[in-house]
Design an enzyme around this catalytic site. Structure first.
Site, short mmCIF file in Angstrom:
data_model
loop_
_atom_site.label_atom_id
_atom_site.label_comp_id
_atom_site.label_asym_id
_atom_site.label_seq_id
_atom_site.Cartn_x
_atom_site.Cartn_y
_atom_site.Cartn_z
CE1 TYR A 33 62.85 35.41 70.06
CE2 TYR A 33 61.38 35.06 68.21
CZ TYR A 33 61.58 35.28 69.56
OH TYR A 33 60.49 35.36 70.39
CB SER A 37 57.30 28.51 75.36
OG SER A 37 58.39 29.31 74.97
N PRO A 38 54.07 27.34 73.84
CG PRO A 38 52.78 27.01 71.92
CD PRO A 38 53.96 27.78 72.44
CG LEU A 39 53.99 22.35 72.07
CD1 LEU A 39 54.62 21.77 70.80
CD2 LEU A 39 52.81 21.48 72.52
CG HIS A 48 61.27 40.33 73.20
ND1 HIS A 48 62.06 39.94 72.15
CD2 HIS A 48 60.75 39.18 73.70
CE1 HIS A 48 62.03 38.61 72.04
NE2 HIS A 48 61.24 38.13 72.96
NE ARG A 92 61.40 28.21 77.66
CZ ARG A 92 60.40 28.62 78.42
NH1 ARG A 92 59.54 27.75 78.93
NH2 ARG A 92 60.25 29.91 78.68
N GLY A 93 58.90 22.44 73.94
CA GLY A 93 58.96 21.07 73.43
C GLY A 93 58.70 20.01 74.48
CG PHE A 94 58.95 19.02 79.31
CD1 PHE A 94 60.10 18.28 79.55
CD2 PHE A 94 57.86 18.81 80.12
CE1 PHE A 94 60.15 17.34 80.58
CE2 PHE A 94 57.88 17.88 81.15
CZ PHE A 94 59.03 17.14 81.38
N1 LIG Z 1 57.76 36.68 73.76
C1 LIG Z 1 58.70 35.93 74.26
O1 LIG Z 1 59.37 36.31 75.22
C2 LIG Z 1 58.95 34.56 73.67
C3 LIG Z 1 59.77 33.66 74.34
C4 LIG Z 1 59.97 32.40 73.76
C5 LIG Z 1 59.33 32.07 72.58
N2 LIG Z 1 58.56 32.98 71.95
C6 LIG Z 1 57.85 32.65 70.69
O2 LIG Z 1 57.12 31.44 70.88
C7 LIG Z 1 57.46 30.52 69.84
C8 LIG Z 1 57.39 29.09 70.35
O3 LIG Z 1 58.18 28.97 71.50
P1 LIG Z 1 59.26 27.84 71.78
O4 LIG Z 1 59.96 27.43 70.57
O5 LIG Z 1 60.02 28.34 72.95
O6 LIG Z 1 58.41 26.65 72.39
P2 LIG Z 1 57.32 25.62 71.92
O7 LIG Z 1 56.61 26.06 70.72
O8 LIG Z 1 56.58 25.31 73.16
O9 LIG Z 1 58.22 24.34 71.58
C9 LIG Z 1 59.05 24.27 70.48
C10 LIG Z 1 59.78 22.96 70.56
O10 LIG Z 1 58.82 21.91 70.56
C11 LIG Z 1 59.13 20.92 69.61
N3 LIG Z 1 57.85 20.48 69.03
C12 LIG Z 1 57.00 21.17 68.24
N4 LIG Z 1 55.93 20.45 67.94
C13 LIG Z 1 56.09 19.26 68.54
C14 LIG Z 1 55.31 18.08 68.59
N5 LIG Z 1 54.15 17.99 67.95
N6 LIG Z 1 55.77 17.04 69.34
C15 LIG Z 1 56.96 17.10 69.99
N7 LIG Z 1 57.75 18.20 69.97
C16 LIG Z 1 57.31 19.27 69.24
C17 LIG Z 1 60.03 21.60 68.61
O11 LIG Z 1 60.98 20.68 68.13
P3 LIG Z 1 60.94 20.19 66.58
O12 LIG Z 1 61.63 21.24 65.82
O13 LIG Z 1 61.68 18.91 66.68
O14 LIG Z 1 59.51 20.04 66.23
C18 LIG Z 1 60.70 22.72 69.41
O15 LIG Z 1 61.95 22.35 69.89
C19 LIG Z 1 58.85 30.95 69.39
O16 LIG Z 1 59.15 30.52 68.10
C20 LIG Z 1 58.77 32.44 69.51
O17 LIG Z 1 58.20 32.97 68.34
C21 LIG Z 1 58.34 34.21 72.50
#
Ligand SMILES: NC(=O)c1ccc[n+]([C@@H]2O[C@H](COP(=O)([O-])OP(=O)(O)OC[C@H]3O[C@@H](n4cnc5c(N)ncnc54)[C@H](OP(=O)(O)O)[C@@H]3O)[C@@H](O)[C@H]2O)c1
Length: 394
Positions: free
Chosen positions: A119, A268-270, A188, A272-274
């Site tokens: 990262y 990415s439970p959201l 990973h 990626r924010g969508f």
């Molecule tokens: N193992 C893998 O291959 C892999 C791949 C991807 C990710 N990951 C891990 O998963 C974690 C989370 O994944 P992710 O960042 O891809 O996706 P995510 O948690 O689904 O979404 C993050 C995005 O959602 C927004 N967000 C958060 N809370 C919100 C809310 N309540 N309302 C509206 N928007 C909101 C954030 O923006 P704001 O900053 O504006 O809140 C951010 O841009 C990463 O940090 C990483 O540790 C692992």
């Protein structure tokens, strides 16, 4: 961090609620002047709690167990995904604010922080390490190995899970994070040139040496999980899983985790924010720091088509007083007792919103209603580009 400590945090919160309830009860029986005094006390207690950032704010008080037997690992019901603090999620606040946000997450009961070597090569790990200095007796960090780097630049077409690289990445992660032991060390992505048994054996050695507590893998299939688990019990699988991506339901991974007693962390439970509803076809991503602009599902036409899914979550949440992000996170938590989502955010308001989702319970009928409504809308566009998808085991 120990279970008793987590419960202690929960007690603080419950204690506060009890005190507030007693103060409320007292209001009914005291004369008028005392009523005013009592009311003022409640307000000042509440103000105090707001000032200290404690009980009246969202906090996690439940824990979940990832893995079983010797591989069991107790963590907060929700973790914190740290990637977006510097990597792939566009603009972010300055370091001081981000460290303050991580401290908030710790104070509110998050005990699992997710990072990776990749990262921003070592950058995220160093940020998380700095933020968690002085807190590592209370929380755990998970990191990841397996991507191939040459002089700090990722070679996207290759992976590297040789024992030598796993060990090197582990040493780097421990140093960057300033900890003696990693909570979880994940592969990973699968390395086609290194058998998973060798990876499992190496992780088993790191566990014996006390460098990692547990290990896991990302985006692997059932055969790989079975083979790895035989060599060294796996604590957790971390793969993408949310309303718009269900492959772990379809390829048997979630069922196998249940069968073998392995935990599951949906990344990415959201989506990626969508699923939070704040991204639309006009959203501009940082051209230098956001992989979403390269993903088929984040192009204006696919965003427009898929927004109907957000609207379903909105409609479902509206009558229950909860937001689309909370519906998405609560759905995962309600789905299985061994699931621990790791949403990422750069905002205190979103942290607050997300943590509150851990308290939301859906009935089986509500889960069915939600799933049927989402399933009625076809998801447009694939989640990854062809190269990224080629690294996912089916
Ligand atoms: N193992 C893998 O291959 C892999 C791949 C991807 C990710 N990951 C891990 O998963 C974690 C989370 O994944 P992710 O960042 O891809 O996706 P995510 O948690 O689904 O979404 C993050 C995005 O959602 C927004 N967000 C958060 N809370 C919100 C809310 N309540 N309302 C509206 N928007 C909101 C954030 O923006 P704001 O900053 O504006 O809140 C951010 O841009 C990463 O940090 C990483 O540790 C692992």
């Amino acid at each position: 961090m120990k279970k008793e400590q987590i419960q202690e945090n929960g007690m603080d919160r419950r204690g506060f609620l009890k005190r507030t309830a007693l103060a409320g009860a007292a209001l009914c029986i005291v004369p008028a002047l005392e009523k005013v005094n009592a009311a003022e006390k409640v307000i000042s207690d509440r103000q105090k709690s707001l000032n200290t950032g404690m009980p009246s704010l969202a906090a996690l008080h439940d824990t979940r167990t990832l893995g079983s037997g010797k591989a069991a690992f107790q963590v907060s019901v929700m973790g914190f995904g740290c990637m977006g603090l510097n990597h792939n999620r566009s603009w972010h606040p300055d370091r001081k604010q981000e460290i303050a946000l991580i401290h908030e997450a710790v104070e509110r009961g998050v005990t699992l922080f997710d990072t990776a070597e990749s990262y921003g090569y070592h950058v995220n790990e160093k940020l998380v390490g700095e933020a968690l200095k002085g807190y590592t007796d209370r929380v755990f960090v998970s990191s990841k190995f397996g991507h191939k780097f040459v002089n700090g630049v990722q070679v996207r077409t290759e992976e590297n899970s040789t024992p030598q690289n796993i060990r090197q990445v582990c040493e780097n992660s421990l140093r960057n994070l300033g900890v003696e032991t990693l909570g979880i060390f994940y592969q990973h992505r699968i390395d086609p040139n290194t058998p998973i048994e060798v990876v499992a054996e190496t992780c088993g050695e790191l566990i014996k040496e006390g460098k990692i507590l547990h290990w896991g893998m990302c985006e692997v299939n059932v055969n790989t999980i079975r083979s790895a688990h035989k060599v060294c019990p796996v604590t957790v699988i971390q793969s993408e899983y949310h309303f718009m991506h269900h492959s772990v339901e379809e390829n048997g991974v979630l069922a196998l985790c249940e069968e073998l007693g392995i935990g599951f962390v949906p990344y990415s439970p959201l989506n990626r924010g969508f699923l939070g509803g704040m991204i639309n076809e006009y959203t501009q991503f940082d051209p230098k720091n956001d992989n979403r602009q390269t993903l088929p599902r984040f192009q204006p036409d696919t965003i427009r088509a898929n927004y109907r899914i957000v609207e379903v979550l909105n409609a479902f949440g509206r009558t229950r007083g909860i937001t689309p992000a909370q519906v998405a996170l609560a759905w995962l938590i309600n789905k299985r007792p061994f699931i621990v989502p790791i949403p990422g955010t750069t905002k205190l308001s979103h942290l607050e919103e997300n943590l509150r989702a851990a308290d939301i319970r859906f009935t089986p009928e509500e889960m069915q209603e939600l799933e049927a409504a989402v399933a009625a809308i076809p998801v447009v566009g694939s989640r990854y580009d062809a190269l990224q998808e080629s690294k996912i085991q089916k």
